[in-house]
Write an enzyme that holds these catalytic residues in place. Structure first.
Site, PDB file in Angstrom:
ATOM      1  N   HIS A 136      -4.284   7.584  -7.082  1.00 47.64           N
ATOM      2  CA  HIS A 136      -5.494   8.184  -6.520  1.00 47.64           C
ATOM      3  C   HIS A 136      -6.111   9.068  -7.617  1.00 47.64           C
ATOM      4  CE1 HIS A 136      -7.786  11.015  -3.959  1.00 47.64           C
ATOM      5  NE2 HIS A 136      -7.717  10.105  -3.003  1.00 47.64           N
ATOM      6  N   ASP A 213       3.308  11.766  -5.594  1.00 49.08           N
ATOM      7  CA  ASP A 213       2.181  11.998  -4.688  1.00 49.08           C
ATOM      8  C   ASP A 213       2.544  11.305  -3.376  1.00 49.08           C
ATOM      9  OD1 ASP A 213      -0.071  11.750  -3.145  1.00 49.08           O
ATOM     10  OD2 ASP A 213      -1.372  11.003  -4.741  1.00 49.08           O
ATOM     11  N   GLN A 216       0.348   9.497   1.162  1.00 48.59           N
ATOM     12  CA  GLN A 216       0.359   8.359   2.095  1.00 48.59           C
ATOM     13  C   GLN A 216       1.767   7.986   2.539  1.00 48.59           C
ATOM     14  OE1 GLN A 216      -2.253   7.243   3.465  1.00 48.59           O
ATOM     15  NE2 GLN A 216      -3.802   8.121   2.120  1.00 48.59           N
ATOM     16  N   LYS A 239      -3.497  14.384   6.907  1.00 48.94           N
ATOM     17  CA  LYS A 239      -3.134  12.967   7.059  1.00 48.94           C
ATOM     18  C   LYS A 239      -1.880  12.844   7.918  1.00 48.94           C
ATOM     19  CE  LYS A 239      -4.854  11.960   2.399  1.00 48.94           C
ATOM     20  NZ  LYS A 239      -6.094  11.211   2.517  1.00 48.94           N
ATOM     21  N   CYS A 377     -11.152   6.185  -3.839  1.00 49.13           N
ATOM     22  CA  CYS A 377     -10.735   7.122  -4.892  1.00 49.13           C
ATOM     23  C   CYS A 377      -9.659   6.507  -5.775  1.00 49.13           C
ATOM     24  CB  CYS A 377     -10.237   8.452  -4.317  1.00 49.13           C
ATOM     25  SG  CYS A 377     -11.473   9.345  -3.413  1.00 49.13           S
TER      26      CYS A 377
HETATM   27  C1  LIG Z   1      -2.461   8.852  -2.353  1.00 41.09           C
HETATM   28  C2  LIG Z   1      -3.376  10.021  -2.195  1.00 41.09           C
HETATM   29  N1  LIG Z   1      -3.253  11.063  -3.016  1.00 41.09           N
HETATM   30  C3  LIG Z   1      -4.020  12.146  -2.898  1.00 41.09           C
HETATM   31  C4  LIG Z   1      -4.982  12.240  -1.923  1.00 41.09           C
HETATM   32  C5  LIG Z   1      -5.820  13.484  -1.861  1.00 41.09           C
HETATM   33  O1  LIG Z   1      -5.550  14.194  -0.721  1.00 41.09           O
HETATM   34  P1  LIG Z   1      -6.426  15.478  -0.347  1.00 41.09           P
HETATM   35  O2  LIG Z   1      -7.858  15.026  -0.396  1.00 41.09           O
HETATM   36  O3  LIG Z   1      -5.979  15.828   1.029  1.00 41.09           O
HETATM   37  O4  LIG Z   1      -6.131  16.533  -1.348  1.00 41.09           O
HETATM   38  C6  LIG Z   1      -5.145  11.171  -1.046  1.00 41.09           C
HETATM   39  C7  LIG Z   1      -6.157  11.139   0.023  1.00 41.09           C
HETATM   40  O5  LIG Z   1      -7.263  11.564  -0.031  1.00 41.09           O
HETATM   41  C8  LIG Z   1      -4.322  10.040  -1.186  1.00 41.09           C
HETATM   42  O6  LIG Z   1      -4.450   8.996  -0.368  1.00 41.09           O
END
Ligand SMILES: Cc1ncc(COP(=O)(O)O)c(C=O)c1O
Lengths: 419, 161
Positions: A136, A213, A216, A239, A377
């Site tokens: 991401h 990370d 998900q 999430k 993203c």
């Molecule tokens: C795999 C992953 N990493 C990071 C993020 C970023 O999360 P956040 O926007 O809640 O900081 C997301 C989702 O937006 C994601 O799906």
């Protein structure tokens, strides 16, 4: 006889009764344009069950004050509820100690904390950081900023046509300059579950720390940070059936203690003079300023709710949904699944021949079906598959087989409009 | 809630299937590229001005049905018109997409009014506007434009996750 249930436990039958679970989510009763809402955008953000909503209400109506600051009743209550929530999160991911659980504003914030707190202190010119094609943007951009600042280099693990990491290539990327690995547990764009345990072991054998990370993964799989032995694990509350504005960074205590603070301010210090400031101990060293107290407490209620159902059962139901949806889509001419890894979680990215994802999304919305269209993203993933965007349905444990049927019918009617 | 199916009317689907003036122009006097970085859509508009009159116009690119149909109908409409007339249409089309135009009042949009449905779909407004935006850039000899450009009246970030 009257059955009394604790506020935070879902009303569960012995088997996975999705209708009873759905009853806990007020928003799922919504109608969109006269059609029942079919919410399949859970990878972007999940919905909140009644016990979490109630917990927020109770905090806000009877417990709110600033934490760690005053001797009065409300401040002590808020502080102890906030710390209690930290312990709930500790249990949820099986961390050794509660001080290894840092409240952040989300995954992005957690990764930036590691970049500033660890990366800027321990990564220098010529050093190498290993990331993957699947990441991401939030696990790419902070490291690019660091690389630019320090003159460090980013190496990228490639993927195959199924959307799986090439582990041989990962192993070949290591050399004596390798200083850090950042990899996602589950891909938000494709659903791939990465072999993170193996990747962590391989890095550790070379003395390299690993950040996972888990944005998900935490909502869909049981996570045990001690079994994984990762150095950092990041995820977001929103999430995970919790509020926005809250997330978690797990870090091993020994590493967190060596790190420099990310943000400076109140609560992260022990003493301040203009000559010298002494930082607070972990986790407070990384929680400058007034945190999102209500959101942190709400997240505690969310993991209580999920744990009462059981992450194993959640994963099993979601796999049923994914397998059923995959089978249905595979039987449809003109629809192609993007991301066909052997191990996947809760995400179905697809392309409809001759129809742009934005048109798919707009037409499905007409049927009350919420999916995500775009690059998710994860533009490097899109580039790898030579598409600008995909349509993505992402499931949660409160989704039903009937909702998968609605999605399939929706895709058929999109094809009809464009035939 | 928007009656979205009304947006995907036969005219729009037809222009998407068989876009008019699709391709390149050998003798273009003006051209520009338009991008929507939020979805990766892009298109180029080429035209030839004979004095003040649009003598020829063509477009090509990768985009959703709304954007492609909008480009197709735009080229069909402005061909043969003066630059000033086209600029008026650009303004009116943008105003319509952003709910700033009274469709019952005086305007020159004619069949282009089928795009009025995007008003209720904020995330799709840019799809419909991009070709017009690009035409405007071509007139002004701006080689490349973006729906996220500073001067874009629709400039607003969207998208996460
Ligand atoms: C795999 C992953 N990493 C990071 C993020 C970023 O999360 P956040 O926007 O809640 O900081 C997301 C989702 O937006 C994601 O799906």
């Amino acid at each position: 006889m009257k059955l009394v249930e604790p506020a935070s436990s879902p009303r569960l039958a012995p088997t996975f009764d999705v209708e009873r679970i759905r009853a806990d989510f007020p928003i799922l009763k919504l109608k969109v344009g006269g059609k029942p809402l079919v919410y399949l955008d859970n990878a972007a953000s999940s919905q909140m069950p009644r016990p979490v909503i109630d917990r927020l209400l109770r905090y806000q109506t009877t417990q709110h004050a600033n934490i760690n600051r005053a001797v009065h009743y409300l401040s002590e209550t808020a502080t102890s509820e906030y710390e209690e929530s930290r312990r709930k999160l500790q249990c949820f991911i099986n961390a050794r100690e509660d001080k290894e659980v840092i409240f952040t504003s989300g995954t992005t914030d957690a990764i930036n904390l590691v970049m500033h707190g660890y990366g800027r202190k321990f990564i220098g010119a010529g050093d190498e950081i290993i990331l993957t094609t699947l990441e991401h943007h939030s696990n790419i951009v902070p490291w690019q900023m660091l690389a630019e600042e320090k003159g460090a280099k980013i190496r990228v693990v490639p993927i195959n046509d199924a959307g799986e990491l090439l582990i041989d290539e990962y192993e070949k990327l290591f050399n004596e300059r390798t200083k850090f690995v950042g990899v996602m547990h589950v891909s938000n764009a494709l659903g791939t579950i990465n072999p993170v345990k193996h990747m962590i072991d391989f890095a550790h054998a070379r003395g390299v720390p690993v950040l996972i990370d888990g944005a998900q993964a935490a909502p869909h799989l049981p996570v045990d940070v001690q079994a994984l032995d990762c150095d950092f694990y990041a995820f977001s509350g929103h999430k995970l059936c919790g509020p926005t504005g809250i997330g978690i960074l797990y870090g091993k205590a020994a590493i967190l203690e060596r790190m420099q603070p990310f943000k400076g301010g109140g609560d992260m210090i022990l003493s301040v003079t203009f000559e010298k400031t002494t930082y607070n101990t972990i986790p407070h060293k990384f929680e400058a300023g007034t945190p999102p107290i209500a959101a942190a407490i709400g997240l505690g209620a969310a993991v209580d709710y999920l744990s009462a159902i059981g992450m194993g059962r959640i994963a099993a139901h979601e796999l049923d949904l994914l397998n059923y949806a995959t089978e249905q889509v595979n039987g449809m001419p003109g629809v192609r699944i993007i991301g066909t890894a052997e191990k996947k979680a809760a995400v179905l990215s697809f392309a409809v021949d001759g129809v742009h994802p934005h048109d798919v999304g707009t037409l499905l919305n007409e049927d009350g079906i919420a999916i995500r269209t775009g690059h998710h993203c994860a533009q490097p993933v899109m580039q790898r598959f030579k598409v600008a965007a995909t349509s993505r349905a992402s499931f949660a444990f409160y989704n039903s087989m009937a909702e998968v049927d609605a999605l399939i019918a929706g895709i058929r009617s999109v094809q009809k409009v464009f035939s | 809630m928007a009656d979205t199916k009304a947006l995907y009317q036969e005219v729009i689907l037809d222009h998407n299937r068989k876009p008019r003036n699709y391709g390149t122009l050998g003798n273009a006097s003006h051209q520009a590229e338009g991008h929507n970085p939020l979805c990766g859509d892009h298109l180029s508009v080429m035209l030839n001005l004979d004095g003040e009159r649009i003598d020829g116009i063509a477009f090509q690119g990768e985009s959703c049905a709304i954007c492609k149909a909008s480009a197709s109908m735009m080229t069909a409409t402005v061909k043969g018109k003066t630059r000033a007339d086209a600029e008026t249409l650009i303004q009116e089309f943008r105003d319509m997409a952003m709910s700033k135009l009274d469709l019952n009042g005086h305007h020159h949009l004619g069949r282009l009014a089928v795009f009025a449905g995007v008003r209720d779909l904020p995330t799709r407004v840019k799809c419909a506007i991009l070709p017009w935006h690009t035409l405007h850039a071509a007139f002004n000899s701006v080689a490349s434009t973006s729906t996220e450009a500073e001067d874009d009246p629709m400039h607003a970030p969207i998208g996460n996750a």
